[in-house]
Design a protein around this motif. Structure first.
Motif, PDB file in Angstrom:
ATOM      1  N   ILE A  46      27.302  34.166  40.642  1.00 26.19           N
ATOM      2  CA  ILE A  46      28.628  33.686  40.262  1.00 26.19           C
ATOM      3  C   ILE A  46      29.491  33.634  41.512  1.00 26.19           C
ATOM      4  N   THR A  47      30.128  32.487  41.723  1.00 25.00           N
ATOM      5  CA  THR A  47      30.987  32.315  42.888  1.00 25.00           C
ATOM      6  C   THR A  47      32.462  32.379  42.540  1.00 25.00           C
ATOM      7  N   ASN A  48      32.789  32.131  41.267  1.00 21.59           N
ATOM      8  CA  ASN A  48      34.178  32.210  40.836  1.00 21.59           C
ATOM      9  C   ASN A  48      34.211  32.267  39.311  1.00 21.59           C
ATOM     10  N   VAL A  49      35.306  32.780  38.792  1.00 22.99           N
ATOM     11  CA  VAL A  49      35.476  32.934  37.347  1.00 22.99           C
ATOM     12  C   VAL A  49      36.849  32.390  36.968  1.00 22.99           C
ATOM     13  N   ALA A  50      36.918  31.784  35.801  1.00 22.96           N
ATOM     14  CA  ALA A  50      38.189  31.330  35.244  1.00 22.96           C
ATOM     15  C   ALA A  50      38.269  31.782  33.798  1.00 22.96           C
ATOM     16  N   VAL A  51      39.481  32.099  33.370  1.00 23.25           N
ATOM     17  CA  VAL A  51      39.709  32.467  31.980  1.00 23.25           C
ATOM     18  C   VAL A  51      40.549  31.366  31.351  1.00 23.25           C
ATOM     19  N   SER A  52      40.067  30.850  30.234  1.00 22.58           N
ATOM     20  CA  SER A  52      40.777  29.812  29.497  1.00 22.58           C
ATOM     21  C   SER A  52      40.877  30.268  28.051  1.00 22.58           C
ATOM     22  N   SER A  72      33.495  35.815  25.453  1.00 28.35           N
ATOM     23  CA  SER A  72      34.930  35.957  25.190  1.00 28.35           C
ATOM     24  C   SER A  72      35.535  37.023  26.101  1.00 28.35           C
ATOM     25  N   LEU A  73      36.806  36.857  26.385  1.00 26.96           N
ATOM     26  CA  LEU A  73      37.535  37.838  27.184  1.00 26.96           C
ATOM     27  C   LEU A  73      37.532  39.190  26.482  1.00 26.96           C
ATOM     28  N   ASP A  74      37.666  39.172  25.160  1.00 23.73           N
ATOM     29  CA  ASP A  74      37.650  40.431  24.398  1.00 23.73           C
ATOM     30  C   ASP A  74      36.330  41.178  24.598  1.00 23.73           C
ATOM     31  N   GLY A  88      31.182  56.367  35.353  1.00 22.69           N
ATOM     32  CA  GLY A  88      32.111  57.443  35.674  1.00 22.69           C
ATOM     33  C   GLY A  88      33.350  56.951  36.400  1.00 22.69           C
ATOM     34  N   ALA A  89      33.659  55.668  36.239  1.00 23.50           N
ATOM     35  CA  ALA A  89      34.856  55.113  36.884  1.00 23.50           C
ATOM     36  C   ALA A  89      36.096  55.603  36.152  1.00 23.50           C
ATOM     37  N   GLY A  90      37.131  55.852  36.894  1.00 16.88           N
ATOM     38  CA  GLY A  90      38.387  56.282  36.298  1.00 16.88           C
ATOM     39  C   GLY A  90      39.059  55.153  35.536  1.00 16.88           C
ATOM     40  N   ALA A  91      39.956  55.513  34.639  1.00 16.67           N
ATOM     41  CA  ALA A  91      40.660  54.515  33.832  1.00 16.67           C
ATOM     42  C   ALA A  91      41.455  53.550  34.702  1.00 16.67           C
ATOM     43  N   ASP A  92      42.026  54.044  35.804  1.00 10.03           N
ATOM     44  CA  ASP A  92      42.801  53.160  36.677  1.00 10.03           C
ATOM     45  C   ASP A  92      41.922  52.109  37.338  1.00 10.03           C
ATOM     46  N   VAL A  93      40.702  52.472  37.708  1.00 17.54           N
ATOM     47  CA  VAL A  93      39.763  51.512  38.302  1.00 17.54           C
ATOM     48  C   VAL A  93      39.397  50.445  37.277  1.00 17.54           C
ATOM     49  N   VAL A  94      39.087  50.868  36.066  1.00 15.87           N
ATOM     50  CA  VAL A  94      38.724  49.924  35.008  1.00 15.87           C
ATOM     51  C   VAL A  94      39.892  48.986  34.715  1.00 15.87           C
ATOM     52  N   GLU A  95      41.107  49.508  34.640  1.00 13.61           N
ATOM     53  CA  GLU A  95      42.270  48.660  34.369  1.00 13.61           C
ATOM     54  C   GLU A  95      42.507  47.665  35.504  1.00 13.61           C
ATOM     55  N   ASP A  96      42.277  48.072  36.746  1.00 13.89           N
ATOM     56  CA  ASP A  96      42.409  47.146  37.875  1.00 13.89           C
ATOM     57  C   ASP A  96      41.390  46.012  37.770  1.00 13.89           C
ATOM     58  N   LEU A  97      40.157  46.342  37.381  1.00 13.48           N
ATOM     59  CA  LEU A  97      39.124  45.310  37.215  1.00 13.48           C
ATOM     60  C   LEU A  97      39.478  44.366  36.073  1.00 13.48           C
ATOM     61  N   LEU A  98      39.961  44.914  34.970  1.00 12.03           N
ATOM     62  CA  LEU A  98      40.359  44.071  33.843  1.00 12.03           C
ATOM     63  C   LEU A  98      41.516  43.152  34.227  1.00 12.03           C
ATOM     64  N   ALA A  99      42.456  43.651  34.988  1.00 10.94           N
ATOM     65  CA  ALA A  99      43.573  42.819  35.440  1.00 10.94           C
ATOM     66  C   ALA A  99      43.066  41.689  36.323  1.00 10.94           C
ATOM     67  N   ARG A 100      42.069  41.962  37.154  1.00  9.82           N
ATOM     68  CA  ARG A 100      41.500  40.909  38.007  1.00  9.82           C
ATOM     69  C   ARG A 100      40.847  39.822  37.162  1.00  9.82           C
ATOM     70  N   VAL A 101      40.156  40.227  36.112  1.00  7.93           N
ATOM     71  CA  VAL A 101      39.522  39.240  35.227  1.00  7.93           C
ATOM     72  C   VAL A 101      40.596  38.407  34.535  1.00  7.93           C
ATOM     73  N   ARG A 102      41.620  39.045  34.033  1.00  3.89           N
ATOM     74  CA  ARG A 102      42.669  38.322  33.309  1.00  3.89           C
ATOM     75  C   ARG A 102      43.382  37.306  34.206  1.00  3.89           C
ATOM     76  N   ARG A 103      43.472  37.612  35.506  1.00  2.00           N
ATOM     77  CA  ARG A 103      44.123  36.692  36.457  1.00  2.00           C
ATOM     78  C   ARG A 103      43.179  35.607  36.967  1.00  2.00           C
ATOM     79  N   ALA A 104      41.909  35.691  36.674  1.00  2.00           N
ATOM     80  CA  ALA A 104      40.917  34.757  37.214  1.00  2.00           C
ATOM     81  C   ALA A 104      41.293  33.321  36.870  1.00  2.00           C
ATOM     82  N   GLY A 105      41.253  32.489  37.877  1.00  2.00           N
ATOM     83  CA  GLY A 105      41.511  31.072  37.675  1.00  2.00           C
ATOM     84  C   GLY A 105      42.986  30.707  37.659  1.00  2.00           C
ATOM     85  N   GLN A 106      43.865  31.653  37.864  1.00  2.00           N
ATOM     86  CA  GLN A 106      45.311  31.332  37.859  1.00  2.00           C
ATOM     87  C   GLN A 106      45.777  30.967  39.241  1.00  2.00           C
TER      88      GLN A 106
END
Length: 106
Positions: A46-52, A72-74, A88-106
């Protein structure tokens, strides 16, 4: 005769390695490599991701157009949380990754 395999156990995986967790699909592993900025472990990479809407779409090294529907994003949010827990990732790390996914393609 010399063995082609080195003696001793294989090196330990980094806790954030995409292979952590159980039964990861090849495409989710490829997605995690993209998300974490790691060298791809699968082909196509995968070279890039977009969320629509609620769809996660990917461009790959085989096709630069966002024509690969990953799910699906969900579902990705649930999978990333599960993978983060397995690693064993912390909640803050997981939330940062989720935020990156949600911003993908913007």
């Amino acid at each position: 005769m010399t063995s082609q395999y080195p003696a001793g156990p294989p090196p330990a995986m980094h806790p954030m390695d995409p292979r952590c967790g159980r039964d990861l699909s090849p495409m989710f592993s490829a997605f995690l490599c993209w998300l974490l900025g790691l060298k791809p472990m699968t082909s196509p990479a995968i070279t890039n991701v977009a969320v629509s809407g609620n769809c996660v779409l990917a461009a790959t090294d085989e096709n630069p157009f966002f024509d690969r529907h990953l799910g699906s994003l969900d579902d990705f949010e649930l999978n990333i949380r599960g993978w983060g827990e397995a690693c064993g990732a912390g909640a803050d790390v997981v939330e940062d990754l989720l935020a990156r996914v949600r911003r993908a393609g913007q």
